[in-house]
Design a protein around this motif. Structure first.
Motif, PDB file in Angstrom:
ATOM      1  N   GLU A 134      82.229  -5.564  46.846  1.00  0.00           N
ATOM      2  CA  GLU A 134      81.630  -4.826  45.733  1.00  0.00           C
ATOM      3  C   GLU A 134      80.314  -4.160  46.111  1.00  0.00           C
ATOM      4  O   GLU A 134      80.038  -3.030  45.711  1.00  0.00           O
ATOM      5  N   SER A 135      79.498  -4.846  46.904  1.00  0.00           N
ATOM      6  CA  SER A 135      78.185  -4.289  47.252  1.00  0.00           C
ATOM      7  C   SER A 135      78.295  -3.043  48.120  1.00  0.00           C
ATOM      8  O   SER A 135      77.386  -2.213  48.142  1.00  0.00           O
ATOM      9  N   LEU A 136      79.399  -2.897  48.848  1.00  0.00           N
ATOM     10  CA  LEU A 136      79.592  -1.729  49.717  1.00  0.00           C
ATOM     11  C   LEU A 136      80.662  -0.771  49.205  1.00  0.00           C
ATOM     12  O   LEU A 136      80.930   0.258  49.838  1.00  0.00           O
TER      13      LEU A 136
ATOM     14  N   ASN B 107      83.378   5.888  48.300  1.00  0.00           N
ATOM     15  CA  ASN B 107      83.509   6.874  47.231  1.00  0.00           C
ATOM     16  C   ASN B 107      82.197   7.641  47.083  1.00  0.00           C
ATOM     17  O   ASN B 107      81.756   7.930  45.989  1.00  0.00           O
ATOM     18  N   SER B 108      81.584   7.937  48.236  1.00  0.00           N
ATOM     19  CA  SER B 108      80.239   8.475  48.239  1.00  0.00           C
ATOM     20  C   SER B 108      80.182   9.824  48.945  1.00  0.00           C
ATOM     21  O   SER B 108      80.673   9.969  50.065  1.00  0.00           O
ATOM     22  N   SER B 109      79.569  10.786  48.299  1.00  0.00           N
ATOM     23  CA  SER B 109      79.338  12.080  48.944  1.00  0.00           C
ATOM     24  C   SER B 109      78.389  11.933  50.120  1.00  0.00           C
ATOM     25  O   SER B 109      78.486  12.674  51.094  1.00  0.00           O
ATOM     26  N   GLY B 110      77.474  10.981  50.014  1.00  0.00           N
ATOM     27  CA  GLY B 110      76.510  10.763  51.089  1.00  0.00           C
ATOM     28  C   GLY B 110      77.182  10.371  52.390  1.00  0.00           C
ATOM     29  O   GLY B 110      76.840  10.889  53.462  1.00  0.00           O
TER      30      GLY B 110
ATOM     31  N   GLY C 276      71.703   8.896  45.810  1.00  0.00           N
ATOM     32  CA  GLY C 276      71.145   7.592  45.463  1.00  0.00           C
ATOM     33  C   GLY C 276      70.513   7.589  44.081  1.00  0.00           C
ATOM     34  O   GLY C 276      70.723   6.676  43.276  1.00  0.00           O
ATOM     35  N   VAL C 277      69.746   8.642  43.785  1.00  0.00           N
ATOM     36  CA  VAL C 277      69.125   8.763  42.459  1.00  0.00           C
ATOM     37  C   VAL C 277      70.203   8.903  41.385  1.00  0.00           C
ATOM     38  O   VAL C 277      70.129   8.270  40.329  1.00  0.00           O
TER      39      VAL C 277
ATOM     40  N   THR D 235      78.085   0.184  36.770  1.00  0.00           N
ATOM     41  CA  THR D 235      79.444  -0.088  37.246  1.00  0.00           C
ATOM     42  C   THR D 235      79.537  -0.186  38.766  1.00  0.00           C
ATOM     43  O   THR D 235      80.610  -0.463  39.302  1.00  0.00           O
ATOM     44  N   THR D 236      78.441   0.066  39.454  1.00  0.00           N
ATOM     45  CA  THR D 236      78.407  -0.057  40.918  1.00  0.00           C
ATOM     46  C   THR D 236      77.153  -0.829  41.305  1.00  0.00           C
ATOM     47  O   THR D 236      76.279  -1.057  40.483  1.00  0.00           O
ATOM     48  N   SER D 237      77.075  -1.174  42.573  1.00  0.00           N
ATOM     49  CA  SER D 237      75.946  -1.971  43.047  1.00  0.00           C
ATOM     50  C   SER D 237      74.677  -1.113  43.170  1.00  0.00           C
ATOM     51  O   SER D 237      74.631  -0.202  44.002  1.00  0.00           O
ATOM     52  N   PRO D 238      73.635  -1.399  42.377  1.00  0.00           N
ATOM     53  CA  PRO D 238      72.386  -0.640  42.519  1.00  0.00           C
ATOM     54  C   PRO D 238      71.773  -0.767  43.916  1.00  0.00           C
ATOM     55  O   PRO D 238      71.127   0.159  44.392  1.00  0.00           O
TER      56      PRO D 238
END
Length: 198
Positions: free
Chosen positions: A25-27, A32-35, A129-130, A139-142
């Motif tokens: 969950e933490s990763l 699913n990240s544009s980064g 990130g922001v 719903t995701t890991s801050p």
């Protein structure tokens, strides 16, 4: 060089589709990240011998990641909407060459072009990130989004220390980062509306 971009894009696109299930969950946002996609395009383009090849490599990586992702999801029984394909296809065609050219500039130039190249990719990381903290932290890991912001800031600091002199160029790198980050948050927060219109 382009064969590497295509192969890397397809492979990582497929891994992204499956990574959404496999990662803890933490990763999980990594898949699913544009980064992470932007960094992949940027890193592959660093290998390009010329600016044009770097721009084409950046676009090829992102387009092929999208293809790999969509095909893998289709095989798993998760079809993709036409709006999603158009939105992310357009993003790949627009952002990919900029990321690729930025990587080439950062590797081979100093001054203004290096500031734009390093600031661009740092801005994507910080902007997403922001966005993650503002819109999807429930719903995701801050911690993932904070980590991505830190990576973007560390990258900007490293680029500024090694490639951006005099100080005016470092300021340009910081302003580019801030501008890209703000634009990213705006576009991403309105992405659902744009996709629904396509």
């Amino acid at each position: 060089m382009l064969a590497v971009a295509v192969a890397a894009g397809l492979a990582l696109g497929v891994l992204t589709a499956f990574g959404q299930q496999w990662l803890p969950e933490s990763l999980a946002p990594l898949a699913n990240s544009s980064g992470s996609w932007a960094m992949t395009a940027f890193l592959v383009a660093l290998l390009a011998p010329r600016g044009g090849v770097a721009a084409l490599s950046g676009a090829s990586v992102l387009v092929c990641m999208l293809i790999g992702y969509v095909v893998a999801n289709q095989l798993r029984g998760y079809p993709s909407s036409s709006g999603l394909l158009i939105f992310w296809g357009a993003a790949a065609v627009v952002a990919g060459p900029l990321l690729g050219l930025g990587a080439h500039w950062l590797r081979n130039r100093r001054g203004t072009r290096a500031a734009l190249g390093g600031g661009g990719v740092s801005g994507v990381l910080i902007g997403e990130g922001v966005y993650g903290l503002l819109y999807i932290a429930d719903t995701t890991s801050p911690s993932y989004w904070w980590g991505q912001i830190v990576v973007g800031l560390v990258l900007l600091a490293a680029v500024s220390a090694r490639r951006l002199r005099p100080w005016r160029t470092a300021v340009l790198g910081a302003l580019t980062t801030a501008g890209v980050a703000v634009a990213f948050v705006f576009l991403y927060s309105n992405g659902g509306t744009l996709i629904s219109l396509l």
